[in-house]
Design an enzyme around this catalytic site. Structure first.
Site, short mmCIF file in Angstrom:
data_model
loop_
_atom_site.label_atom_id
_atom_site.label_comp_id
_atom_site.label_asym_id
_atom_site.label_seq_id
_atom_site.Cartn_x
_atom_site.Cartn_y
_atom_site.Cartn_z
N TYR A 159 -11.56 -74.04 27.88
CA TYR A 159 -11.28 -75.08 29.04
C TYR A 159 -10.58 -76.09 28.47
O TYR A 159 -10.72 -76.64 27.59
CB TYR A 159 -12.67 -75.62 29.44
CG TYR A 159 -12.59 -76.50 30.64
CD1 TYR A 159 -12.46 -76.01 31.94
CD2 TYR A 159 -12.64 -77.83 30.41
CE1 TYR A 159 -12.33 -77.14 33.04
CE2 TYR A 159 -12.33 -78.82 31.48
CZ TYR A 159 -12.00 -78.44 32.58
OH TYR A 159 -12.13 -79.31 33.79
N ASP A 242 -6.28 -78.24 21.19
CA ASP A 242 -7.09 -79.14 22.23
C ASP A 242 -8.32 -79.63 21.50
O ASP A 242 -9.21 -79.22 21.52
CB ASP A 242 -7.32 -78.34 23.39
CG ASP A 242 -8.07 -79.00 24.58
OD1 ASP A 242 -8.73 -80.17 24.31
OD2 ASP A 242 -8.09 -78.56 25.53
N LYS A 269 -11.10 -88.09 26.49
CA LYS A 269 -12.31 -88.45 26.63
C LYS A 269 -12.73 -90.12 25.83
O LYS A 269 -12.10 -91.14 26.25
CB LYS A 269 -13.33 -87.50 25.71
CG LYS A 269 -13.21 -85.99 26.32
CD LYS A 269 -13.87 -85.93 27.77
CE LYS A 269 -14.03 -84.47 28.15
NZ LYS A 269 -14.43 -84.13 29.42
C1 LIG Z 1 -11.58 -79.07 25.51
C2 LIG Z 1 -11.19 -80.07 26.89
N1 LIG Z 1 -9.88 -80.32 27.26
C3 LIG Z 1 -9.56 -80.63 28.26
C4 LIG Z 1 -10.28 -81.29 29.17
C5 LIG Z 1 -9.83 -82.07 30.47
O1 LIG Z 1 -10.02 -83.47 29.96
P1 LIG Z 1 -10.07 -84.27 31.39
O2 LIG Z 1 -11.34 -83.90 32.01
O3 LIG Z 1 -9.93 -85.69 31.07
O4 LIG Z 1 -8.97 -83.91 32.22
C6 LIG Z 1 -11.69 -81.22 28.67
C7 LIG Z 1 -12.40 -81.88 29.78
O5 LIG Z 1 -13.88 -81.50 29.60
C8 LIG Z 1 -12.24 -80.75 27.73
O6 LIG Z 1 -13.46 -80.31 27.33
#
Ligand SMILES: Cc1ncc(COP(=O)(O)O)c(C=O)c1O
Length: 437
Positions: A159, A242, A269
């Protein structure tokens, strides 16, 4: 005991929930008039309706019906600082007092950029966005521009944001942005190596979470990450970590603990101090693509990219609250807490996976080793039952059984939670009994 009996228990738990939360129910009814499904962030939806929280303080959150819960969701990792950290609060107030919307460079973004570059080994230069999703979108754009190649390797159950989700190992569908994605199998070293080699001339980047976050707190093996590092280098593709969720798992994210350094990293976050936040950064030669002094630079727009609250809150958070020492201690504590939960669960089908302060429950008759095992589990009813039972015991965790410990969660909260989990397992012995080998 049959699945049918288990679903009766879940229905009974929902009925009690409905009776005990009339104000949340009526607020939900109103929300449904103006937002589809009464919701503007899918993960917050709960059947039959989500609780509406009206106040948070320290580790506690209070709902519209006056129930107080220990908040173990920690806003899916963004709530690391809890609800009212005094240092963050005063940083936000001082930024507010200095005036918002200055529409200029501010000292705040340079301070935060320096703090981020100091902490994360791969990040020589950084740019800010308003979400992790945007950070990933920009990192992918950078990788394609830098390598002049098109394809992106991602992994099933990964994700990376609202338009970058790969729920299985099939071709992406739904609202995923239309890059040339190839979807691999997480932690499958040999198969992934072949995919990288087979796409060598077209592969711009590999985008990977060093631990699947939404995918169930399943860590990547070292061997898998090391292979990604070696093979991307050999075919001239960029490795993007990520670390939107995992950056909090040590003073410098999982790249620091594994020693495997990607070309680009994305963040989000908690790093904004609880304000909306995202970032992408990495090698100076790649980030130079965005240098507006160059005639052929790539624009990176965003009205709120350097807005003062997240910049100031983020800086103070990283340098005064979540210092390297605190990060190390917090994650050692998380490891010990998860070990205690697994002790409590010994001899049952309950398993807690994760690293440090992030963890997820799974109900599996054997130890969950792979994503395939975890997602092969068909019946999620026990997670629902756990969710409703923990609310009754005064704990709010994510409905998928995810926990992100905030700095406000105390040993006493953890002790009480272990007790509540033990009672849950005793109460529902017939459902959590291990299958005979
Ligand atoms: C691993 C990861 N990448 C990207 C995101 C996306 O971040 P945002 O919700 O700030 O767009 C999330 C959100 O949960 C995430 O867990």
């Amino acid at each position: 005991m049959s699945a049918a009996v288990l679903s009766v228990f879940v229905e009974q738990a929902k009925t009690k929930y409905i009776l005990e939360n009339p104000k949340s129910a009526s607020l939900y009814e109103k929300a449904c008039l103006y937002m589809p499904g009464g919701n503007t962030r899918s993960v917050l939806h709960v059947d039959p309706f989500p609780l509406t929280f009206v106040k948070g303080e320290g580790a506690n959150a209070t709902d519209a019906d006056g129930h107080s819960y220990v908040d173990l969701v920690g806003n899916y990792t963004a709530g690391l600082y809890g609800h009212s950290n005094p240092t963050i609060r005063s940083a936000l107030l001082s930024a507010l007092d200095a005036g918002l919307s200055l529409c200029s460079a501010t000292p705040y973004e340079t301070d935060l950029a320096q703090a981020v570059c100091d902490r994360f080994p791969s990040i020589e230069q950084v740019r800010f966005t308003n979400s992790g999703t945007e950070g990933n979108l920009m990192a992918l754009a950078a990788a394609k521009a830098f390598t002049k190649k098109e394809k992106i390797l991602v992994f099933g159950h990964g994700y990376h944001g609202g338009v970058l989700l790969f729920p299985d190992e099939k071709e992406p569908h739904g609202i995923t942005v239309p890059h040339g994605f190839v979807v691999g199998r997480y932690n499958d070293v040999e198969r992934t190596r072949q995919i990288i080699k087979g796409n060598a001339s077209q592969l711009a980047a590999v985008l990977v979470e060093p631990m699947l976050g939404s995918g169930g707190c399943l860590p990547a093996s070292r061997e898998f990450l090391q292979m990604l590092r070696t093979e991307t280098q050999s075919v001239g593709a960029l490795l993007i970590f990520d670390e939107v969720m995992t950056s909090r798992l040590s003073p410098g994210g999982l790249q620091l603990t594994t020693g495997i350094i990607p070309d680009l990293t994305t963040l989000g976050k908690y790093i904004g101090g609880g304000m909306p936040f995202g970032a992408f950064g990495g090698r100076r030669d790649i980030m130079a693509l965005f240098d507006p002094r160059s005639p052929s630079y790539i624009p990176h727009a965003g009205t709120f990219n350097n807005e003062s609250l997240s910049m100031k809150g983020g800086y103070v958070g990283l340098t005064e609250v979540y210092t390297p020492e605190v990060a190390t201690r917090h994650n050692e504590n998380g490891d010990a807490f998860r070990a205690r939960l697994n002790n409590v669960a010994e001899g049952t089908s309950m398993r807690w996976t994760g690293i440090g302060s992030l963890m997820n429950v799974h109900f599996s008759p054997k130890k969950c080793e792979t994503v395939q095992e975890i997602f092969g589990l068909k019946d999620q009813s026990l997670r629902s039952l756990l969710y409703f039972d923990m609310l009754k015991a005064g704990f709010h965790l994510a409905k998928r059984g995810f926990i992100a410990l905030s700095l406000e969660v105390t040993p006493e909260h953890e002790e009480r939670f272990c007790e509540a989990v033990k009672e849950f397992l005793d109460r529902h012995q017939e459902f959590v009994r291990l299958q005979e080998a």
